[in-house]
Design a protein around this motif. Structure first.
Motif, PDB file in Angstrom:
ATOM      1  N   GLN A 260       0.997  -1.349  -0.069  1.00 16.82           N
ATOM      2  CA  GLN A 260       0.318   0.289   0.011  1.00 16.82           C
ATOM      3  C   GLN A 260       0.916   1.847  -0.122  1.00 16.82           C
ATOM      4  N   VAL A 261       1.560   1.196   0.881  1.00 19.01           N
ATOM      5  CA  VAL A 261       2.485   2.137   0.950  1.00 19.01           C
ATOM      6  C   VAL A 261       3.115   2.750  -0.742  1.00 19.01           C
ATOM      7  N   ALA A 262       4.004   1.378  -1.377  1.00 19.75           N
ATOM      8  CA  ALA A 262       4.626   1.828  -2.695  1.00 19.75           C
ATOM      9  C   ALA A 262       3.766   2.304  -3.586  1.00 19.75           C
ATOM     10  N   ASP A 263       1.954   2.177  -3.005  1.00 19.61           N
ATOM     11  CA  ASP A 263       1.034   2.257  -4.286  1.00 19.61           C
ATOM     12  C   ASP A 263       1.020   3.586  -4.246  1.00 19.61           C
ATOM     13  N   ASP A 264       0.935   4.290  -2.642  1.00 18.47           N
ATOM     14  CA  ASP A 264       0.521   5.407  -2.065  1.00 18.47           C
ATOM     15  C   ASP A 264       2.543   6.426  -3.100  1.00 18.47           C
ATOM     16  N   ILE A 265       3.477   6.030  -2.776  1.00 15.83           N
ATOM     17  CA  ILE A 265       4.259   6.083  -3.484  1.00 15.83           C
ATOM     18  C   ILE A 265       4.982   6.862  -4.907  1.00 15.83           C
ATOM     19  N   ARG A 266       3.900   5.795  -5.127  1.00 18.98           N
ATOM     20  CA  ARG A 266       3.935   5.337  -7.034  1.00 18.98           C
ATOM     21  C   ARG A 266       3.043   6.834  -7.423  1.00 18.98           C
ATOM     22  N   ALA A 267       2.454   6.997  -6.723  1.00 11.02           N
ATOM     23  CA  ALA A 267       0.959   7.815  -6.878  1.00 11.02           C
ATOM     24  C   ALA A 267       1.452   9.526  -6.419  1.00 11.02           C
ATOM     25  N   THR A 268       2.446   9.635  -6.375  1.00 14.96           N
ATOM     26  CA  THR A 268       2.795  10.941  -5.500  1.00 14.96           C
ATOM     27  C   THR A 268       3.851  11.591  -6.172  1.00 14.96           C
ATOM     28  N   GLU A 269       3.303  12.603  -7.153  1.00 18.31           N
ATOM     29  CA  GLU A 269       4.646  13.750  -8.183  1.00 18.31           C
ATOM     30  C   GLU A 269       5.873  14.136  -7.437  1.00 18.31           C
ATOM     31  N   HIS A 270       6.011  13.867  -6.392  1.00 18.69           N
ATOM     32  CA  HIS A 270       7.756  14.229  -6.152  1.00 18.69           C
ATOM     33  C   HIS A 270       8.096  13.198  -5.595  1.00 18.69           C
TER      34      HIS A 270
ATOM     35  N   GLN B 142       7.714  13.076  17.022  1.00 22.18           N
ATOM     36  CA  GLN B 142       7.590  11.676  16.976  1.00 22.18           C
ATOM     37  C   GLN B 142       6.863  11.090  16.569  1.00 22.18           C
ATOM     38  N   LYS B 143       6.958  11.321  15.448  1.00 22.35           N
ATOM     39  CA  LYS B 143       5.796  11.130  14.926  1.00 22.35           C
ATOM     40  C   LYS B 143       6.696   9.328  13.821  1.00 22.35           C
ATOM     41  N   ALA B 144       7.996   8.999  13.614  1.00 21.59           N
ATOM     42  CA  ALA B 144       8.742   8.321  13.074  1.00 21.59           C
ATOM     43  C   ALA B 144       9.783   8.523  13.112  1.00 21.59           C
ATOM     44  N   PHE B 145      10.154   7.295  13.369  1.00 18.33           N
ATOM     45  CA  PHE B 145      12.258   7.297  13.316  1.00 18.33           C
ATOM     46  C   PHE B 145      12.455   6.744  12.436  1.00 18.33           C
ATOM     47  N   VAL B 146      13.211   7.240  11.212  1.00 17.19           N
ATOM     48  CA  VAL B 146      13.567   6.906   9.472  1.00 17.19           C
ATOM     49  C   VAL B 146      14.761   7.326   9.479  1.00 17.19           C
ATOM     50  N   THR B 147      15.552   6.411   8.881  1.00 20.01           N
ATOM     51  CA  THR B 147      16.817   7.441   8.653  1.00 20.01           C
ATOM     52  C   THR B 147      17.482   6.444   7.138  1.00 20.01           C
TER      53      THR B 147
ATOM     54  N   ALA C   5      11.879   0.375   7.013  1.00 21.14           N
ATOM     55  CA  ALA C   5      11.828  -0.573   7.102  1.00 21.14           C
ATOM     56  C   ALA C   5       9.897  -0.854   8.128  1.00 21.14           C
ATOM     57  N   PHE C   6       9.234  -1.995   7.519  1.00 18.17           N
ATOM     58  CA  PHE C   6       7.818  -2.146   9.083  1.00 18.17           C
ATOM     59  C   PHE C   6       7.854  -3.264   9.287  1.00 18.17           C
ATOM     60  N   LEU C   7       7.263  -3.393   9.906  1.00 18.96           N
ATOM     61  CA  LEU C   7       7.471  -4.661  10.667  1.00 18.96           C
ATOM     62  C   LEU C   7       6.884  -5.161  11.954  1.00 18.96           C
ATOM     63  N   HIS C   8       6.346  -4.070  12.162  1.00 17.94           N
ATOM     64  CA  HIS C   8       5.485  -3.858  13.816  1.00 17.94           C
ATOM     65  C   HIS C   8       4.109  -4.174  13.221  1.00 17.94           C
ATOM     66  N   PRO C   9       2.625  -4.949  13.314  1.00 11.04           N
ATOM     67  CA  PRO C   9       1.710  -5.341  13.271  1.00 11.04           C
ATOM     68  C   PRO C   9       1.063  -3.903  13.609  1.00 11.04           C
ATOM     69  N   GLY C  10       1.506  -2.966  14.437  1.00 16.32           N
ATOM     70  CA  GLY C  10       0.893  -1.610  14.743  1.00 16.32           C
ATOM     71  C   GLY C  10       0.398  -0.961  13.430  1.00 16.32           C
ATOM     72  N   THR C  11       2.427  -1.049  12.733  1.00 11.61           N
ATOM     73  CA  THR C  11       1.732   0.284  11.906  1.00 11.61           C
ATOM     74  C   THR C  11       0.572   0.587  10.597  1.00 11.61           C
ATOM     75  N   THR C  12       0.193   1.362  11.080  1.00 19.74           N
ATOM     76  CA  THR C  12      -1.276   1.688   9.982  1.00 19.74           C
ATOM     77  C   THR C  12      -0.520   2.903   8.693  1.00 19.74           C
TER      78      THR C  12
ATOM     79  N   MET D  42      -0.290   6.654   9.489  1.00 16.99           N
ATOM     80  CA  MET D  42       1.538   6.596  10.313  1.00 16.99           C
ATOM     81  C   MET D  42       1.709   7.099   9.217  1.00 16.99           C
ATOM     82  N   VAL D  43       2.286   6.292   8.229  1.00 17.47           N
ATOM     83  CA  VAL D  43       2.977   6.544   6.676  1.00 17.47           C
ATOM     84  C   VAL D  43       2.877   7.310   6.050  1.00 17.47           C
ATOM     85  N   ARG D  44       1.218   7.724   5.841  1.00 15.67           N
ATOM     86  CA  ARG D  44       1.008   8.869   5.286  1.00 15.67           C
ATOM     87  C   ARG D  44       1.745  10.587   6.543  1.00 15.67           C
ATOM     88  N   GLU D  45       1.467  10.374   7.052  1.00 15.10           N
ATOM     89  CA  GLU D  45       1.772  11.653   7.840  1.00 15.10           C
ATOM     90  C   GLU D  45       2.824  11.946   7.652  1.00 15.10           C
ATOM     91  N   VAL D  46       3.340  10.385   7.723  1.00 13.83           N
ATOM     92  CA  VAL D  46       5.219  11.074   7.141  1.00 13.83           C
ATOM     93  C   VAL D  46       5.780  11.209   5.733  1.00 13.83           C
TER      94      VAL D  46
END
Ligand SMILES: *Cc1c(COP(=O)(O)O)cnc(C)c1O
Length: 465
Positions: free
Chosen positions: A383-393, A428-433, A446-453, A456-460
């Motif tokens: 789903q996140v990959a689809d979102d990225i594909r659909a985002t212009e930048h 405190q929205k996310a820890f990404v490197t 890198a997603f792994l936690h079943p509580g990640t929604t 949350m990713v869209r916000e980031v």
């Protein structure tokens, strides 16, 4: 009579108040609905907190726990937060975390059958679950070790020594001093490189234009090599840490078999995908391995630290790793009864029965819960990959496999990714490197936690606008 405070056993006497304090702390930590990320620490700050803490007479446990809770723990990034998407996160189940405390309270010595039969048998039941998922024979087995690095090292020691033994049988004593080599791809984990250096074995590095190591590439490397008899093993990866790519296990394994090479698969991160029906076909050929590792402390929801190390023919590992010492004779009486000493299968002697937390959670929750949690991550990743594909930048760098997404924010430099990452952590929205891909700095989740929604990713992702 000596004063009570001077009694040598005073540290070992049950103290109701301290027990309550610590268990209450654990209770409150485990009941937080969403583990906070918290913050990085500054050396001067933590040094100031710790300065002079250790004294001759000791301090009150309540004060020390308060100091840990209010200061030290705030500078520990929680890998088990559903907003932690850097490196490889963790997501231990509640049952596994709780049972880990039971293991600690019981001081299990996980070396041998003699000392911990029930614990070893239960750990082996969990290992069997993994081994069966990989399609290995019922005679396969191994041990839980501290991590993927320890697993890779222990397995490749056996690969080297087994290869050396075969060479000596074939070519005689002079083969004992021949330099040996192991085929690895340019995408192999850093621990493989370190392992080969420790073993004093040279790597034959195969380039992978598409970042995926294939049977064809292995064949070409072997054909082009002018000293193939010095090669004893080949290492493939089932889920690269940077991109989640699973090598061509069938192709590589088949050639390894034909050539009599030890076939090791590093599934520290991605091995858990074996339990996801939607991903299982990527692992085709894994049943050909001589040794295999997967880290339950990554995507099999166990607490740190826990890696499963499995051999097709565990007796080969036993021949290499068994420690011989007079004081250990008692654990090695092989009277034909079932006897399994985890110490014999890796580079370790004393060991925590670290597989028990996984075992308890697996028995309590059932295997379907594991499959569902792993599938959740794979689904979210798509789903996140689809979102990225659909985002212009934004640009997807490659179709994601497993739970890793690599993407590019057009126009961004390394500093832009860093600033984005720092702001996300501050808020405190996310820890990404960021990571790198073919020399370019890129964004990575890198997603792994079943509580990640997805929210949350869209916000980031919105913060990349
Ligand atoms: C994480 C990882 C390792 C190292 O495992 P540790 O448990 O950190 O020692 C090795 N190989 C791969 C592919 C990994 O993802």
């Amino acid at each position: 009579m000596a004063d009570a405070p001077l009694a040598p056993q005073r540290m070992h006497t049950y103290d109701e108040r301290v027990t309550r304090l610590v268990l209450d702390y654990v209770h409150s930590r485990l009941s937080i609905p969403e583990t906070p990320l918290d913050h990085p620490g500054q050396k001067a700050e933590v040094d100031a907190i710790l300065d002079g803490l250790i004294t001759v007479g000791g301090r009150d446990a309540a004060d020390v726990l308060k100091l840990y809770d209010e200061h030290l723990s705030q500078t520990v990034l929680s890998a088990d937060s559903p907003r932690y998407w850097a490196f490889i996160p963790a997501a231990p189940t509640k049952a596994a975390l709780l049972f880990d405390m039971v293991v600690s309270a019981a001081s299990l010595q996980g070396i041998s059958w003699l000392e911990a039969a029930g614990a070893v048998a239960a750990e082996n039941q969990a290992l069997r679950w993994i081994s069966d998922a990989a399609g290995l024979p019922q005679t396969a087995g191994g041990a839980f070790v501290s991590g993927g690095s320890a697993g890779n090292l222990s397995a490749l020691v056996v690969a080297r020594d087994t290869g050396r033994r075969k060479l000596v049988e074939r070519d005689g004593e002079q083969a004992r001093y021949q330099r040996l080599r192991v085929v690895v791809s340019d995408q192999a984990h850093s621990s493989i490189k370190n392992t080969l250096s420790i073993l004093d074995v040279d790597p034959l590095v195969v380039r992978t234009p598409d970042h995926r190591f294939t049977g064809g590439a292995l064949q070409a490397a072997l054909d082009a090599d002018d000293d193939p008899s010095s090669i004893v093993a080949v290492v493939a990866t089932s889920g690269t840490t940077n991109a989640g790519i699973i090598d061509d296990l069938r192709g590589i394994g088949t050639i390894a078999r034909e050539r009599g090479l030890w076939f090791h698969v590093d599934g520290a991160y991605g091995g858990a995908g074996l339990f996801a029906p939607s991903a299982r076909h990527h692992y085709d050929g894994i049943e050909l391995v001589d040794s295999f590792i997967v880290d339950p402390h990554k995507w099999l929801f166990a607490p740190y630290d826990c890696a499963a190390l499995i051999y097709r023919e565990p007796w080969l590992a036993k021949a290499v790793h068994t420690q011989d010492a007079s004081y250990l004779d008692a654990i090695h009486h092989d009277d034909g009864a079932y006897e399994w000493n985890p110490t014999d299968y890796a580079y370790h002697l004393t060991r925590r029965a670290r597989g028990l937390a996984l075992w308890f959670s697996l028995v309590v929750n059932g295997t379907q819960a594991y499959t569902d949690a792993i599938e959740h991550t794979i689904g979210l990743t798509h789903q996140v990959a689809d979102d990225i594909r659909a985002t212009e930048h934004l640009e997807l760098i490659r179709e994601p496999s497993l739970g890793v997404v690599l993407f590019r924010r057009t126009g961004w430099t390394a500093e832009d990714y860093d600033a984005w990452s720092a702001k996300l952590l501050r808020e405190q929205k996310a820890f990404v490197t960021s990571s790198s891909w073919e020399g370019e700095v890129v964004g990575r989740f890198a997603f792994l936690h079943p509580g990640t929604t997805l929210d949350m990713v869209r916000e980031v992702l919105a913060e990349t606008a």
